[in-house]
Write an enzyme that holds these catalytic residues in place. Structure first.
Site, PDB file in Angstrom:
ATOM      1  N   HIS A  66      25.448  -6.784 -15.803  1.00  0.00           N
ATOM      2  CA  HIS A  66      26.836  -6.998 -15.373  1.00  0.00           C
ATOM      3  C   HIS A  66      27.723  -7.566 -16.472  1.00  0.00           C
ATOM      4  O   HIS A  66      28.802  -8.079 -16.181  1.00  0.00           O
ATOM      5  CB  HIS A  66      26.863  -7.904 -14.141  1.00  0.00           C
ATOM      6  CG  HIS A  66      26.135  -7.317 -12.980  1.00  0.00           C
ATOM      7  ND1 HIS A  66      25.422  -8.068 -12.070  1.00  0.00           N
ATOM      8  CD2 HIS A  66      25.988  -6.026 -12.580  1.00  0.00           C
ATOM      9  CE1 HIS A  66      24.875  -7.264 -11.163  1.00  0.00           C
ATOM     10  NE2 HIS A  66      25.196  -6.024 -11.456  1.00  0.00           N
ATOM     11  N   CYS A 121      37.889  -5.194 -26.656  1.00  0.00           N
ATOM     12  CA  CYS A 121      39.222  -4.729 -27.018  1.00  0.00           C
ATOM     13  C   CYS A 121      39.519  -3.469 -26.210  1.00  0.00           C
ATOM     14  O   CYS A 121      38.770  -2.489 -26.277  1.00  0.00           O
ATOM     15  CB  CYS A 121      39.317  -4.438 -28.511  1.00  0.00           C
ATOM     16  SG  CYS A 121      40.923  -3.768 -28.999  1.00  0.00           S
TER      17      CYS A 121
END
Length: 231
Positions: A106, A114
């Site tokens: 997860h 980014c």
């Protein structure tokens, strides 16, 4: 030699002092999950989500790996090729215990992504505020965490490794997110470790330990070594 998988959840890190999401007085008691951990909420108010994860990083900085993390790291060092370490946790406590090759299903809390160039970089336990992408200098960043309503790309790794696993060890997860009972049935042998008894989940496993991960890990480690030696 056969392969072993250790799949861990919040119960692995709870003894270190990290709040779990679903337990009493856990994170969900203080937050609406869909307001801080969903893609919909992120589109509506990204700064609220950024602040939530900034707080999680600050909390992570204050805790240390526990005995269970350390024992898993030792097992991984000893059985490098035959032990798969998979976790639902986004903390870095397994890594700080010295565990190599941890698959985070997860995401990973110390990292940012980014959204312009796709670069992933580590900020440790610092706030996201003021950070820029080291590659393209963009300010368009987000946490490297899989939110509700998003796909989890590492699940494909999980299922591929399950095909190679003979002993499935589940530590500190209720099975609310992942069908761990089904995973247990996919493997030759299985072990469950949770704090509270769950008869429905227990039915899928060969052996169950109902105590904290810190207390159960020594016996689990013995079970793993006995299994691998016999194989």
């Amino acid at each position: 030699m056969k392969n072993v998988m250790i799949l861990s959840g919040a119960g692995l890190s709870a003894p270190s002092g990290l709040k779990t999401f679903r337990d009493h007085d856990g994170l969900w008691d203080n937050h609406n999950v869909m307001e801080v951990c969903s893609a919909t909420a992120f589109r509506k108010n990204p700064q609220k989500i950024f602040d939530f994860y900034d707080t999680r990083r600050a909390e992570l900085a204050k805790v240390k790996p526990n005995h269970a993390h350390e024992m898993i790291a030792k097992l991984k060092e000893k059985y490098t090729k035959n032990l798969f370490i998979i976790t639902q946790n986004v903390d870095d406590l397994l890594e700080r215990a010295g565990c190599a090759e941890v698959t985070h299903l997860h995401g990973f809390l110390p990292e940012l992504v980014c959204m312009d160039c796709g670069s992933i970089f580590d900020i440790g336990y610092e706030s996201q505020r003021g950070k820029i992408c080291p590659k393209c200098k963009s300010l368009n960043l987000r946490h490297n965490i899989v939110m509700f309503e998003e796909q989890a790309p590492m699940y494909s790794v999980l299922y591929e490794l399950l095909k190679q696993t003979s002993l499935f060890v589940c530590i500190g997860t209720s099975g609310a997110v992942l069908p761990v009972g089904h995973y247990a049935r996919m493997c030759e042998k299985s072990i469950l470790n949770n704090l509270e008894k769950d008869e429905k989940l227990e039915a899928y496993f060969d052996k169950c330990y109902y105590q904290s991960a810190e207390l159960a890990i020594d016996q689990i480690a013995k079970d793993i070594e006995d299994f691998l030696r016999a194989a």
